[in-house]
Scaffold this active site. Structure first.
Site, PDB file in Angstrom:
ATOM      1  N   GLU A 179      -2.372  -8.678  -4.123  1.00  0.00           N
ATOM      2  CA  GLU A 179      -1.219  -8.747  -3.416  1.00  0.00           C
ATOM      3  C   GLU A 179      -0.458 -10.288  -3.832  1.00  0.00           C
ATOM      4  OE1 GLU A 179      -5.031 -10.059  -1.026  1.00  0.00           O
ATOM      5  OE2 GLU A 179      -4.981  -8.046  -0.153  1.00  0.00           O
ATOM      6  N   GLU A 259      -7.664  -0.905  -0.540  1.00  0.00           N
ATOM      7  CA  GLU A 259      -8.793  -1.961  -0.213  1.00  0.00           C
ATOM      8  C   GLU A 259      -8.571  -1.169   0.992  1.00  0.00           C
ATOM      9  OE1 GLU A 259      -8.186  -5.762  -0.733  1.00  0.00           O
ATOM     10  OE2 GLU A 259      -8.211  -5.835  -2.478  1.00  0.00           O
TER      11      GLU A 259
END
Ligand SMILES: *[C@@H]1O[C@H](CO)[C@@H](O)[C@H](O)[C@H]1NC(C)=O
Ligand SMILES: *[C@@H]1O[C@H](CO)[C@@H](O)[C@H](O)[C@H]1NC(C)=O
Ligand SMILES: *[C@@H]1O[C@H](CO)[C@@H](O)[C@H](O)[C@H]1NC(C)=O
Ligand SMILES: *[C@@H]1O[C@H](CO)[C@@H](O)[C@H](O)[C@H]1NC(C)=O
Ligand SMILES: *[C@@H]1O[C@H](CO)[C@@H](O)[C@H](O)[C@H]1NC(C)=O
Ligand SMILES: *[C@@H]1O[C@H](CO)[C@@H](O)[C@H](O)[C@H]1NC(C)=O
Ligand SMILES: *[C@@H]1O[C@H](CO)[C@@H](O)[C@H](O)[C@H]1NC(C)=O
Length: 646
Positions: A179, A259
């Protein structure tokens, strides 16, 4: 290992074992290709660092039986290199064994080696010793940071190479950073450096990918050329819209949610997160119907044993349990969510035949009476192996060469304080919680972002002890350079306090060596509101008339306030039932013994319920993770469903 190597040697020499194993992105057909055929993964996250090794197979088998064909795992750098150049890949840290078990069970692996992983893990997996360089810019092209990363990856990646799919192992894809588009630095040179580093060790065949929030704003700084961009998002939103963000970065190739949140994390002082099975099943169904690849984060959360939990800013630490309301509980138990997910997968893939491994039994060993041992201040010589360090102004944990746990800071009152006088950390420099006593009498608690002053009284020269606890380093956002200890000066009234003696404490070692001794109970002690941090000990025998013991259990500390627990020297984690929501701690059977009495050591930081008569802890068969919390109105952490589109 040798078999794997043998296999790849055969391929090298072109022996006909069928087509060579291959895994790639198919941009034409918007999917992955495995061995030349279309492939879609349905995966679940499991962190080996949060599960005892003896349970890896049980958890992986349950994942396989849910219909998953793949798992995803993070590699926490700080778990394997606690001190620079000292690597640990044994026991519960045996990553190669974990990969081998996954493959034996029939699961492929998505590897997320970081170096930064977030993961609600101390400092997002980065080793605290990186902070030896005070102004290091983590997750960037800072040369000192890159040098450490290169060295670590130079150790790790050659170990991983034989486990790549094309080399006969289970690893199909490898993530670059984590991320990164959510981080302020936006340093493309850093991402390019990492992807080159991965390719140089793993080869050009390996499928590399990035993961970012499902919003164009995140993908801007998070994705780079020649590394496949994927997104992450939770249930309940517009799946089509979320994947449109991925299409912005990758017009073609497989849709991937790296995710998909099956639950969510907790913080001490905030209510337990719960996400309904129905909403998870609905969004999962939508994604699978689109042909998307999905990794469920988490499929099993596990436990932040020891001091491994992370924290978010404004400072809020994550509890010991990382249950996550995932389809398998912290203890690996099957839940209604597990079966709901399995029913969705069944509509798209064949579910393996045979029984699902049952939930492991739990045993209520009952009440254990605890005896008082020494206070931290009384046991200093036993706890501080390196001896005290003196300096005019306080030093941080890192300056004292300590990564985790507790440091005792000692000084003396420079003047008489006959009236209550404020002892303060005016710049909010207590990281993270401090237990203050004067001449052995507890006077108050300081807490990061919450309480910066206590009042003290006493004659000039009175001994001031400040035990500072690191409650876990921030793992997300700007503040990951999270120094611990007293990181700014303390004041008494208007005066800066000087003349500190600091004791770096290795409590874990002292407990392993059984160094702490009992104290004589003081005559009719008054029930106090607060006591100096004190150790307690009890033991229990596992009955031998009952078969199949030891079994897993949970420890509960009724009316205890906050502290740390060890069982047979194993650091189980932090307890804080007075703040909640977690009340019980998971005790895996493998740390219990049937051959000798089991020893429970508790460090109570505030006040044990022992002033009037005996005090005890209880082993129960049922977890409590959702007790009401002592209210804490601050908002913590990330949004559950990302707002995206910046
Ligand atoms: C390595 O880690 C394992 C598992 O946590 C532990 O039991 C062992 O003591 C560690 N080894 C060293 C040398 O620290
Ligand atoms: C979901 O998003 C897509 C693409 O942005 C849009 O066309 C669709 O109307 C949205 N669906 C709902 C129910 O809002
Ligand atoms: C300290 O004492 C002063 C004066 O008695 C009082 O006003 C103040 O609230 C006290 N501060 C704390 C943190 O207890
Ligand atoms: C503490 O105060 C001294 C004297 O003013 C100063 O030199 C020192 O930098 C301060 N330390 C911290 C960590 O702020
Ligand atoms: C702090 O200093 C100011 C001015 O120098 C003085 O008026 C005040 O009484 C001092 N306070 C304390 C607590 O010493
Ligand atoms: C618990 O402590 C006792 C006394 O030190 C020791 O004899 C025993 O072996 C310990 N139990 C375990 C399981 O280590
Ligand atoms: C806590 O969880 C248990 C078990 O899932 C449930 O029965 C109970 O109602 C929950 N309590 C609260 C306060 O949410």
């Amino acid at each position: 290992m040798s078999l794997l190597r043998f296999g790849s040697v055969l391929l090298l020499f072109g022996c006909s074992l069928g087509a060579p194993r291959s895994f790639s992105v198919d941009y034409k057909n918007d999917c992955f290709q495995k061995d030349g055929e279309e492939f879609r993964y349905i995966s679940g996250s499991i962190h080996y660092s949060r599960i005892p090794r003896v349970y890896w197979k049980d958890r992986l088998l349950k994942m396989y039986m849910a219909g998953l064909n793949t798992i995803q795992t993070y590699i926490p750098w700080n778990f394997h290199e606690e001190s620079p150049g000292l690597y640990n890949f044994s026991g519960d840290r045996d990553l190669e064994y974990f990969l081998q078990v996954a493959q034996d069970v029939g699961l492929l692996v998505i590897l997320r080696p970081g170096p930064y992983i977030c993961a609600e893990w101390d400092m997002g997996g980065l080793p605290a010793w990186l902070l030896n360089k005070k102004d290091i810019v983590l997750r960037s092209s800072d040369p000192d940071y890159l040098a450490a990363v290169d060295k670590w990856m130079g150790k790790l990646l050659p170990m991983m190479k034989p486990y790549l799919y094309q080399n006969g192992g289970p690893i199909i894809t490898v993530q670059v950073e984590n991320e990164y588009g959510s981080y302020f630095a936006c340093d493309y040179n850093y991402l390019r450096h990492l992807s080159k580093l991965l390719r140089s060790h793993l080869g050009n065949d390996v499928v590399l990918f990035t993961t970012d929030g499902a919003g164009i704003g995140y993908l801007k700084c998070g994705s780079i050329q020649d590394v496949y961009a994927t997104v992450d998002f939770g249930p309940g939103g517009n799946v089509t819209a979320a994947f449109e963000a991925q299409r912005y970065a990758e017009p073609h190739g497989p849709l991937v949610n790296s995710e998909f949140y099956t639950g969510w994390l907790d913080h001490w002082g905030s209510p337990h997160s719960v996400v309904s099975s129905a909403i998870v099943a609905k969004s999962l169904n939508e994604m699978l119907a689109m042909g998307a690849n999905v990794n469920m984060y988490m499929f099993i959360g596990g436990t932040n044993f020891g001091y491994w939990n992370g924290a978010n800013a404004p400072y809020g630490a994550q509890p010991t349990s990382y249950d996550y309301d995932a389809p398998l509980t912290e203890a690996g138990d099957l839940t209604e969510k597990y079966f709901a997910i399995r029913e969705v997968i069944r509509m798209y893939h064949k579910i393996p035949e045979g029984p699902v491994p049952p939930t492991t039994p739990k045993y209520a060993y009952g009440t254990v009476v605890m005896k008082k041992l020494q206070t931290i201040s009384d046991a200093l010589e036993k706890l501080s192996f390196s001896g005290p360090v003196k300096s005019a102004y306080p030093q941080t944990f890192i300056e004292l060469n300590q990564a985790f746990g507790f440091v005792l800071y000692r000084t003396a009152l420079p003047v008489d304080c006959s009236a209550p006088t404020p002892l303060s950390s005016p710049l909010n420099g207590v990281r993270d919680r401090a237990y203050v006593s004067v001449n052995g009498v507890a006077v108050g608690i300081l807490e990061r972002d919450k309480a910066i002053t206590v009042n003290v009284t006493g004659k000039a020269g009175s001994q001031v002890d400040i035990l500072v606890e690191s409650m876990g380093r921030i793992n997300y956002g700007h503040n990951i350079n999270d120094f611990k200890g007293l990181v700014t000066n303390m004041t008494l009234g208007n005066e800066t306090l000087k003349g500190w003696t600091m004791y770096s404490l290795n409590i874990d070692e002292a407990i392993r060596q059984g160094l702490l001794s009992e104290t004589k109970p003081t005559a009719s002690p008054q029930p106090a509101a607060l006591s100096p941090p004190t150790f307690y000990k009890g033991s229990f025998i596992i009955p031998d008339c009952i078969p199949d013991l030891p079994q897993d259990t949970y420890i509960q500390l009724p009316k205890w306030r906050k502290g740390q627990i060890w069982i047979n020297g194993f650091n189980l984690g932090r307890y804080w039932p007075s703040r909640g929501p977690q009340v019980t701690l998971f005790v895996p059977a493998n740390i219990l013994s049937t051959a000798a009495p089991n020893n429970v050591t508790v460090l109570e930081l505030e006040e044990a319920p022992c002033s009037s008569g005996p005090c005890s802890v209880v082993f129960t068969a049922t977890p409590i993770l959702n007790a009401t919390v002592q209210s804490d109105h601050k908002q913590h952490g990330r949004l559950f469903v990302r707002d995206g589109f910046l």
